[in-house]
Design an enzyme around this catalytic site. Structure first.
Site, PDB file in Angstrom:
ATOM      1  N   ALA A   1       4.814  11.917 -21.419  1.00  0.00           N
ATOM      2  CA  ALA A   1       4.323  10.868 -21.318  1.00  0.00           C
ATOM      3  C   ALA A   1       4.720  10.052 -20.165  1.00  0.00           C
ATOM      4  CB  ALA A   1       4.025  10.332 -22.499  1.00  0.00           C
ATOM      5  N   ASN A   2       4.454  10.438 -18.926  1.00  0.00           N
ATOM      6  CA  ASN A   2       4.841   9.793 -17.714  1.00  0.00           C
ATOM      7  C   ASN A   2       3.966   9.855 -16.414  1.00  0.00           C
ATOM      8  OD1 ASN A   2       7.480   9.795 -18.804  1.00  0.00           O
ATOM      9  ND2 ASN A   2       7.492  11.958 -18.640  1.00  0.00           N
TER      10      ASN A   2
ATOM     11  N   ASP B   1       7.868   7.620 -20.842  1.00  0.00           N
ATOM     12  CA  ASP B   1       8.119   7.724 -22.041  1.00  0.00           C
ATOM     13  C   ASP B   1       9.600   7.271 -22.112  1.00  0.00           C
ATOM     14  OD1 ASP B   1       9.913   9.982 -21.566  1.00  0.00           O
ATOM     15  OD2 ASP B   1       8.277  11.429 -22.309  1.00  0.00           O
TER      16      ASP B   1
ATOM     17  N   HIS C   1       7.627  18.801 -13.666  1.00  0.00           N
ATOM     18  CA  HIS C   1       8.354  17.773 -14.466  1.00  0.00           C
ATOM     19  C   HIS C   1       9.678  17.725 -13.488  1.00  0.00           C
ATOM     20  CE1 HIS C   1       9.552  14.996 -17.284  1.00  0.00           C
ATOM     21  NE2 HIS C   1      10.713  15.689 -17.847  1.00  0.00           N
TER      22      HIS C   1
ATOM     23  N   HIS D   1       0.813  -1.289  -0.101  1.00  0.00           N
ATOM     24  CA  HIS D   1      -0.027  -0.098  -0.014  1.00  0.00           C
ATOM     25  C   HIS D   1       0.710   1.464   0.049  1.00  0.00           C
ATOM     26  CE1 HIS D   1      -3.068   2.565   2.151  1.00  0.00           C
ATOM     27  NE2 HIS D   1      -3.556   2.578   0.592  1.00  0.00           N
TER      28      HIS D   1
END
Length: 139
Positions: free
Chosen positions: A129-130, A28, A106, A20
């Protein structure tokens, strides 16, 4: 032969060991992966497999409680952002829970990958794309 959806032994093993709130990254082809983090490289060539293909397989097997996404995806990759939000909405319905979506810069995202159990690298070659997936519980 395994009957489940994930045939890749590294991914299957990693998901089965998540507790958990442990985190797993799907990224990407360009995201820098810290040397200290387990790297599962699925990239074959540009775009293969896609970010969404890898994410779909992972989330079929993993209970997700929260997701962390770079804020920059909204401006620099809005189409993928919408696809990602739709996927998470569908996953919520399938799992029967609410998935908290958190945004970060980012730079902070890249730092957080060092805390993840593993980073799964796709062949995706589009910006931001992460995603960091936070493991939930099935009970």
């Amino acid at each position: 032969m395994k009957k489940g959806t994930v045939l890749n032994s590294d991914i299957s093993s990693m998901i089965s060991r998540l507790g958990h709130t442990d985190t797993l990254v799907v990224c990407d082809a360009g995201l820098p992966i810290p040397k200290s983090t387990t790297r599962i490289d699925m990239a074959l060539t540009q775009g293969v497999p896609s970010f969404m293909q890898v994410l779909g397989v992972v989330t079929n097997e993993m209970q997700v409680e929260a997701a962390i996404i770079a804020e920059e995806i909204k401006q620099h990759n809005p189409q993928l952002h919408e696809t990602l939000l739709t996927h998470l909405e569908q996953l919520q319905k399938h799992q029967g829970n609410t998935i908290e979506i958190r945004y970060t810069t980012h730079e902070q995202f890249k730092q957080q990958t060092a805390e993840s159990q593993a980073v799964i690298r796709s062949g995706e070659c589009s910006p931001y794309a992460n995603i960091i997936l936070c493991a939930g519980v099935t009970f």
